[in-house]
Design a protein around this motif. Structure first.
Motif, PDB file in Angstrom:
ATOM      1  N   ALA A 124       0.831  -1.207   0.000  1.00  0.00           N
ATOM      2  CA  ALA A 124       0.000   0.000   0.000  1.00  0.00           C
ATOM      3  C   ALA A 124       0.862   1.252   0.000  1.00  0.00           C
ATOM      4  O   ALA A 124       0.570   2.228  -0.711  1.00  0.00           O
ATOM      5  CB  ALA A 124      -0.931  -0.010   1.210  1.00  0.00           C
ATOM      6  N   VAL A 125       1.929   1.253   0.796  1.00  0.00           N
ATOM      7  CA  VAL A 125       2.832   2.396   0.820  1.00  0.00           C
ATOM      8  C   VAL A 125       3.454   2.613  -0.556  1.00  0.00           C
ATOM      9  O   VAL A 125       3.512   3.745  -1.065  1.00  0.00           O
ATOM     10  CB  VAL A 125       3.921   2.191   1.888  1.00  0.00           C
ATOM     11  N   LEU A 126       3.905   1.535  -1.186  1.00  0.00           N
ATOM     12  CA  LEU A 126       4.529   1.640  -2.508  1.00  0.00           C
ATOM     13  C   LEU A 126       3.539   2.178  -3.533  1.00  0.00           C
ATOM     14  O   LEU A 126       3.882   3.040  -4.350  1.00  0.00           O
ATOM     15  CB  LEU A 126       5.054   0.269  -2.931  1.00  0.00           C
ATOM     16  N   LEU A 130       4.219   5.776  -5.508  1.00  0.00           N
ATOM     17  CA  LEU A 130       4.476   5.745  -6.948  1.00  0.00           C
ATOM     18  C   LEU A 130       3.153   5.754  -7.719  1.00  0.00           C
ATOM     19  O   LEU A 130       2.777   4.773  -8.366  1.00  0.00           O
ATOM     20  CB  LEU A 130       5.291   4.499  -7.321  1.00  0.00           C
ATOM     21  N   PRO A 131       2.402   6.849  -7.665  1.00  0.00           N
ATOM     22  CA  PRO A 131       1.102   6.894  -8.354  1.00  0.00           C
ATOM     23  C   PRO A 131       1.272   6.709  -9.855  1.00  0.00           C
ATOM     24  O   PRO A 131       2.259   7.156 -10.447  1.00  0.00           O
ATOM     25  CB  PRO A 131       0.589   8.302  -8.015  1.00  0.00           C
ATOM     26  N   LEU A 196      -4.565   9.078  -1.860  1.00  0.00           N
ATOM     27  CA  LEU A 196      -5.382   7.876  -2.037  1.00  0.00           C
ATOM     28  C   LEU A 196      -6.166   7.923  -3.341  1.00  0.00           C
ATOM     29  O   LEU A 196      -6.388   6.879  -3.979  1.00  0.00           O
ATOM     30  CB  LEU A 196      -6.315   7.709  -0.851  1.00  0.00           C
ATOM     31  N   ALA A 197      -6.576   9.103  -3.767  1.00  0.00           N
ATOM     32  CA  ALA A 197      -7.332   9.213  -5.016  1.00  0.00           C
ATOM     33  C   ALA A 197      -6.499   8.796  -6.218  1.00  0.00           C
ATOM     34  O   ALA A 197      -7.048   8.382  -7.249  1.00  0.00           O
ATOM     35  CB  ALA A 197      -7.830  10.643  -5.194  1.00  0.00           C
ATOM     36  N   ALA A 198      -5.166   8.894  -6.107  1.00  0.00           N
ATOM     37  CA  ALA A 198      -4.280   8.511  -7.201  1.00  0.00           C
ATOM     38  C   ALA A 198      -3.847   7.052  -7.129  1.00  0.00           C
ATOM     39  O   ALA A 198      -3.081   6.591  -7.983  1.00  0.00           O
ATOM     40  CB  ALA A 198      -3.039   9.406  -7.192  1.00  0.00           C
ATOM     41  N   ALA A 199      -4.348   6.316  -6.139  1.00  0.00           N
ATOM     42  CA  ALA A 199      -3.942   4.927  -5.953  1.00  0.00           C
ATOM     43  C   ALA A 199      -4.588   4.022  -6.996  1.00  0.00           C
ATOM     44  O   ALA A 199      -5.653   4.328  -7.541  1.00  0.00           O
ATOM     45  CB  ALA A 199      -4.318   4.459  -4.549  1.00  0.00           C
ATOM     46  N   PRO A 200      -3.951   2.873  -7.265  1.00  0.00           N
ATOM     47  CA  PRO A 200      -4.530   1.934  -8.225  1.00  0.00           C
ATOM     48  C   PRO A 200      -5.708   1.167  -7.622  1.00  0.00           C
ATOM     49  O   PRO A 200      -5.896   1.166  -6.390  1.00  0.00           O
ATOM     50  CB  PRO A 200      -3.368   0.983  -8.520  1.00  0.00           C
TER      51      PRO A 200
END
Length: 268
Positions: A124-126, A130-131, A196-200
């Motif tokens: 999750a951190v990664l 790296l978005p 978080l919005a940029a997370a996969p």
């Protein structure tokens, strides 16, 4: 013990030990012609225990079932190497994958990240650091808030594989005395909304009798609120660690298949 509970190792096309920007990794190629989608797999063990060798069965299963070139990471462990060493190592591996994996038969445009427990935390951190890099984050009973303010920490904190005392021991080694447990690189639940919005897209697996159950599900909810596509599944009767025990626990095999299915969808 983990090797026995992981079952008979699945056959893959080949494996190879490598060094990725100074970090030991083990590579697993699936059958068939590449380029193959890539999975960076990060093992659990409370940032103190575990290894790529100990998670060999899981890496093999996911490579075979999902058709991925798996990069299993041997990040540095605490207490000899406390935070942020593990974060630095998984970042280094991700950067190596972006530059080198094409020459090894991997498709950098289809890269996922995943892990269990502490490996779910680092995954999750990664993904947040790296978005735009990953097509999926597969988080298996991840630690997401090292302040543990949730009911499951008390409800499931004794006698069920992972205990409150064990969590305190692991975290004490990992963080030491001077690290803020709310640092988003420690507790991704505390990342800001824009991050978080940029997370996969995410698959989040939790276990009903796990002290980390609620924080994993809270993270899934925060991702949803940020607009991220999330599949969240709780295995009600299971304990922390069950994912690594398919030889003994049928639901572990089901959970592995679920991760592989999510990876297959993400590679399309």
């Amino acid at each position: 013990m983990w090797a026995q509970l992981g079952g008979e190792p699945a056959a893959v096309a080949r494996t190879e030990d490598a060094v990725a920007n100074g970090v030991p990794v083990k590579l697993y190629w699936p059958e068939g012609e590449g380029p193959h989608p890539v999975l960076i797999w990060i093992h659990g063990g409370g940032w103190v225990l575990g290894s790529a060798a100990a998670s060999d069965a899981t890496a093999r299963d996911l490579s075979r079932l999902a058709g991925y070139l798996v990069v299993s990471v041997d990040y540095r462990l605490a207490p000899e190497h406390p935070f942020p060493a593990a974060v630095e190592d998984v970042m280094a591996v991700a950067k190596w994958v972006s530059g080198e994996i094409g020459a090894l038969g991997g498709d950098i445009t289809r890269t996922a990240v995943g892990g269990d427990s502490a490996g779910g935390n680092l995954s999750a951190v990664l993904a947040n650091e790296l978005p735009g890099t990953f097509t999926l984050q597969a988080l298996v009973y991840p630690a997401t808030d090292l302040t543990h303010p949730f009911p499951s920490y008390e409800e499931n904190g004794e006698g069920l594989m992972l205990t409150k005392d064990a969590l305190a021991w692991f975290q004490g080694h990992y963080l030491g005395e001077d690290v803020d447990p709310k640092d988003p690189r420690v507790s991704p639940l505390h990342a800001d909304a824009a991050t978080l919005a940029a997370a996969p897209p995410a698959l989040v697996i939790t276990a009903g009798y796990d002290p980390l159950r609620d924080e994993g599900e809270a993270y899934a909810q925060r991702l949803r609120e940020a607009g991220v596509a999330v599949e969240q599944v709780r295995y009600e009767g299971q304990i922390h660690g069950f994912f690594s025990m398919p030889a003994a626990i049928p639901e572990a095999r089901e959970a592995i298949d679920r991760v592989a299915s999510a990876l297959r969808r993400a590679r399309a």
